[in-house]
Design a protein around this motif. Structure first.
Motif, PDB file in Angstrom:
ATOM      1  N   TYR A  15       3.993   0.769   2.683  1.00  0.00           N
ATOM      2  CA  TYR A  15       4.067  -0.325   3.648  1.00  0.00           C
ATOM      3  C   TYR A  15       3.490  -1.605   3.052  1.00  0.00           C
ATOM      4  O   TYR A  15       2.813  -1.582   2.028  1.00  0.00           O
ATOM      5  CB  TYR A  15       3.345   0.036   4.948  1.00  0.00           C
ATOM      6  CG  TYR A  15       1.843   0.248   4.831  1.00  0.00           C
ATOM      7  CD1 TYR A  15       0.943  -0.778   5.132  1.00  0.00           C
ATOM      8  CD2 TYR A  15       1.312   1.478   4.441  1.00  0.00           C
ATOM      9  CE1 TYR A  15      -0.420  -0.595   5.043  1.00  0.00           C
ATOM     10  CE2 TYR A  15      -0.051   1.675   4.351  1.00  0.00           C
ATOM     11  CZ  TYR A  15      -0.912   0.643   4.648  1.00  0.00           C
ATOM     12  OH  TYR A  15      -2.277   0.826   4.550  1.00  0.00           O
ATOM     13  N   LEU A  55       0.398   6.799   9.599  1.00  0.00           N
ATOM     14  CA  LEU A  55       0.375   6.907   8.143  1.00  0.00           C
ATOM     15  C   LEU A  55       0.274   8.368   7.744  1.00  0.00           C
ATOM     16  O   LEU A  55      -0.503   9.121   8.327  1.00  0.00           O
ATOM     17  CB  LEU A  55      -0.816   6.132   7.565  1.00  0.00           C
ATOM     18  CG  LEU A  55      -0.822   4.608   7.768  1.00  0.00           C
ATOM     19  CD1 LEU A  55      -2.096   4.017   7.178  1.00  0.00           C
ATOM     20  CD2 LEU A  55       0.410   3.963   7.152  1.00  0.00           C
ATOM     21  N   TYR A  85      -1.978   2.781  11.039  1.00  0.00           N
ATOM     22  CA  TYR A  85      -1.903   1.406  10.566  1.00  0.00           C
ATOM     23  C   TYR A  85      -1.539   0.511  11.748  1.00  0.00           C
ATOM     24  O   TYR A  85      -0.527   0.725  12.422  1.00  0.00           O
ATOM     25  CB  TYR A  85      -0.847   1.307   9.465  1.00  0.00           C
ATOM     26  CG  TYR A  85      -0.482  -0.089   9.019  1.00  0.00           C
ATOM     27  CD1 TYR A  85       0.852  -0.507   8.987  1.00  0.00           C
ATOM     28  CD2 TYR A  85      -1.441  -0.999   8.593  1.00  0.00           C
ATOM     29  CE1 TYR A  85       1.212  -1.768   8.548  1.00  0.00           C
ATOM     30  CE2 TYR A  85      -1.096  -2.269   8.161  1.00  0.00           C
ATOM     31  CZ  TYR A  85       0.231  -2.644   8.145  1.00  0.00           C
ATOM     32  OH  TYR A  85       0.587  -3.892   7.705  1.00  0.00           O
ATOM     33  N   SER A 127       1.654  -5.454   4.098  1.00  0.00           N
ATOM     34  CA  SER A 127       1.057  -6.413   5.021  1.00  0.00           C
ATOM     35  C   SER A 127       1.420  -7.817   4.552  1.00  0.00           C
ATOM     36  O   SER A 127       1.161  -8.171   3.400  1.00  0.00           O
ATOM     37  CB  SER A 127      -0.469  -6.258   5.055  1.00  0.00           C
ATOM     38  OG  SER A 127      -0.828  -4.960   5.461  1.00  0.00           O
ATOM     39  N   HIS A 172      -4.104  -7.075  10.673  1.00  0.00           N
ATOM     40  CA  HIS A 172      -3.867  -5.657  10.491  1.00  0.00           C
ATOM     41  C   HIS A 172      -5.137  -4.924  10.082  1.00  0.00           C
ATOM     42  O   HIS A 172      -6.113  -5.534   9.643  1.00  0.00           O
ATOM     43  CB  HIS A 172      -2.792  -5.438   9.418  1.00  0.00           C
ATOM     44  CG  HIS A 172      -3.160  -6.035   8.093  1.00  0.00           C
ATOM     45  ND1 HIS A 172      -2.927  -7.353   7.775  1.00  0.00           N
ATOM     46  CD2 HIS A 172      -3.775  -5.508   6.993  1.00  0.00           C
ATOM     47  CE1 HIS A 172      -3.358  -7.612   6.561  1.00  0.00           C
ATOM     48  NE2 HIS A 172      -3.883  -6.512   6.061  1.00  0.00           N
ATOM     49  N   TYR A 173      -5.104  -3.608  10.230  1.00  0.00           N
ATOM     50  CA  TYR A 173      -6.189  -2.755   9.753  1.00  0.00           C
ATOM     51  C   TYR A 173      -5.711  -1.314   9.786  1.00  0.00           C
ATOM     52  O   TYR A 173      -4.655  -1.002  10.364  1.00  0.00           O
ATOM     53  CB  TYR A 173      -7.454  -2.919  10.592  1.00  0.00           C
ATOM     54  CG  TYR A 173      -7.353  -2.493  12.044  1.00  0.00           C
ATOM     55  CD1 TYR A 173      -7.860  -1.264  12.471  1.00  0.00           C
ATOM     56  CD2 TYR A 173      -6.776  -3.330  13.003  1.00  0.00           C
ATOM     57  CE1 TYR A 173      -7.786  -0.879  13.805  1.00  0.00           C
ATOM     58  CE2 TYR A 173      -6.708  -2.962  14.333  1.00  0.00           C
ATOM     59  CZ  TYR A 173      -7.208  -1.726  14.728  1.00  0.00           C
ATOM     60  OH  TYR A 173      -7.133  -1.349  16.046  1.00  0.00           O
ATOM     61  N   ILE A 174      -6.462  -0.408   9.139  1.00  0.00           N
ATOM     62  CA  ILE A 174      -6.113   1.011   9.128  1.00  0.00           C
ATOM     63  C   ILE A 174      -7.313   1.846   9.559  1.00  0.00           C
ATOM     64  O   ILE A 174      -8.469   1.405   9.463  1.00  0.00           O
ATOM     65  CB  ILE A 174      -5.631   1.488   7.741  1.00  0.00           C
ATOM     66  CG1 ILE A 174      -6.747   1.341   6.694  1.00  0.00           C
ATOM     67  CG2 ILE A 174      -4.390   0.728   7.304  1.00  0.00           C
ATOM     68  CD1 ILE A 174      -6.390   1.938   5.340  1.00  0.00           C
ATOM     69  N   CYS A 209       0.831  -1.205   0.000  1.00  0.00           N
ATOM     70  CA  CYS A 209       0.000   0.000   0.000  1.00  0.00           C
ATOM     71  C   CYS A 209       0.867   1.257   0.000  1.00  0.00           C
ATOM     72  O   CYS A 209       1.961   1.274   0.577  1.00  0.00           O
ATOM     73  CB  CYS A 209      -0.910   0.039   1.229  1.00  0.00           C
ATOM     74  SG  CYS A 209      -1.957  -1.419   1.441  1.00  0.00           S
ATOM     75  N   HIS A 239      -0.592  -3.283  12.899  1.00  0.00           N
ATOM     76  CA  HIS A 239      -0.064  -4.503  12.301  1.00  0.00           C
ATOM     77  C   HIS A 239       0.539  -5.387  13.386  1.00  0.00           C
ATOM     78  O   HIS A 239       1.563  -5.037  13.980  1.00  0.00           O
ATOM     79  CB  HIS A 239       0.991  -4.146  11.253  1.00  0.00           C
ATOM     80  CG  HIS A 239       1.627  -5.332  10.582  1.00  0.00           C
ATOM     81  ND1 HIS A 239       2.654  -6.053  11.149  1.00  0.00           N
ATOM     82  CD2 HIS A 239       1.372  -5.923   9.379  1.00  0.00           C
ATOM     83  CE1 HIS A 239       3.016  -7.020  10.326  1.00  0.00           C
ATOM     84  NE2 HIS A 239       2.262  -6.963   9.255  1.00  0.00           N
ATOM     85  N   THR A 276       1.625  -0.168  16.238  1.00  0.00           N
ATOM     86  CA  THR A 276       0.898   0.954  15.649  1.00  0.00           C
ATOM     87  C   THR A 276       1.858   1.839  14.856  1.00  0.00           C
ATOM     88  O   THR A 276       2.893   2.267  15.376  1.00  0.00           O
ATOM     89  CB  THR A 276       0.220   1.808  16.741  1.00  0.00           C
ATOM     90  OG1 THR A 276      -0.672   0.976  17.487  1.00  0.00           O
ATOM     91  CG2 THR A 276      -0.566   2.949  16.123  1.00  0.00           C
TER      92      THR A 276
END
Length: 317
Positions: free
Chosen positions: A77, A71, A62, A79, A85-87, A53, A64, A68
């Motif tokens: 970055y 961004l 972000y 994954s 993970h999530y944003i 991404c 992961h 933390t």
């Protein structure tokens, strides 16, 4: 910045025409391409491939594997498979992304060695990549893809291939460590089964016979069927169906392709049959799935749930 029209048109072209990327050193399967003008976040999820991404504009966070990361514009970055993970972003980010998996049987040993070494790093994160080769190539790719015609198809494919390799190379430059440990091989059949799945993924729009796959991985039909049952807990038809459903879900969630095109691209004989199978497997019709995922970014969460159900189902049999 790239406008919504460029994002939409490039998404359509790339997801329809650049699923397979091949060059002198690497062959890559691209699960999906994406360019979101206002990405505000998604739910915690995992997937079985790499997702790279780039934040073209905006800011967010972000998460992961318990770490933390902030961004901001220019962040690149990645994954990794099976990482959770999530944003999140209050104002929304202009996010570019693609998901990839190497076709190992068609990659050079040098590429595979570098790729596996990269896999040994826990976190792949570069905060100031706005003037890097990947950032510049990525924007050029989307501009070209949004204006695709017969004359520029080859340059677009070359740009896409260059983008992927330049991203991997940049991560290597920032992450290289002689002590990086390689992941252990789970099974002596892991490479063969991965090659078989790569063949299936590359031929989803066609009728896939077990004999063709077995021949490609140099096994008998009986051996391939047994390995899939023992190592994956699935029959050959089930593996093919699972890959079709996964691919369809990605296309529904990340592209604007019409249902008819998605049905054809994933090997279903008609929209009716596609709708019937997708609804049974995912618990919701394709059109409803697309609406649910349009803003919630729940595609990966849906697919993760589906794959977990598949695994549970075959554990009982």
């Amino acid at each position: 910045m790239l406008n919504p029209t460029v994002c939409s048109r490039s998404n359509l072209y790339l997801n329809q025409h650049l699923v397979q990327l091949k060059g002198q050193t690497a062959s890559l399967f691209i699960h999906y391409w994406g360019a979101k003008p206002q990405h505000k976040g998604n739910s915690p999820h995992t997937h079985s491939f790499f997702e790279i991404c780039y934040v073209l504009d905006g800011a967010g966070v972000y998460y992961h594997d318990g770490v933390t990361y902030p961004l901001r514009t220019g962040t690149l970055y990645c994954s990794k498979p099976e990482s959770r993970h999530y944003i999140q972003s209050e104002e929304g980010m202009q996010l570019l992304f693609f998901a990839l998996e190497p076709n190992e049987a068609e990659c050079s040993e040098t590429f595979l060695s570098d790729f596996r070494q990269l896999c040994g790093h826990a976190h792949l994160f570069i905060p100031n990549a706005d003037q890097s080769a990947p950032a510049l190539i990525w924007q050029a790719l989307l501009l070209q893809a949004s204006q695709a015609n017969e004359r520029n198809q080859e340059p677009i494919a070359l740009l896409a291939y260059s983008l992927v390799l330049s991203c991997l190379h940049l991560f290597q430059q920032h992450s290289f460590s002689p002590e990086a440990a390689l992941p252990a091989v789970v099974s002596e059949y892991a490479g063969t089964l991965k090659q078989a799945r790569s063949y299936i993924q590359a031929h989803l729009s066609e009728k896939i016979a077990i004999g063709d796959v077995a021949q490609n991985v140099h096994l008998s039909e009986r051996q391939l069927s047994r390995f899939m049952a023992e190592e994956l807990g699935q029959s050959f038809p089930s593996v093919v169906k699972t890959e079709r459903i996964k691919r369809a879900a990605y296309l529904l969630g990340y592209t604007d392709l019409p249902l008819k095109q998605i049905a054809e691209d994933t090997g279903f004989e008609s929209i009716h049959y596609f709708t019937q199978v997708f609804t049974r497997e995912m618990g919701t019709p394709p059109s409803a799935f697309r609406k649910k995922c349009l803003n919630a970014e729940a595609v990966d969460a849906y697919i993760h749930t589906y794959l977990a159900q598949v695994a549970k189902r075959y554990q009982k049999e």
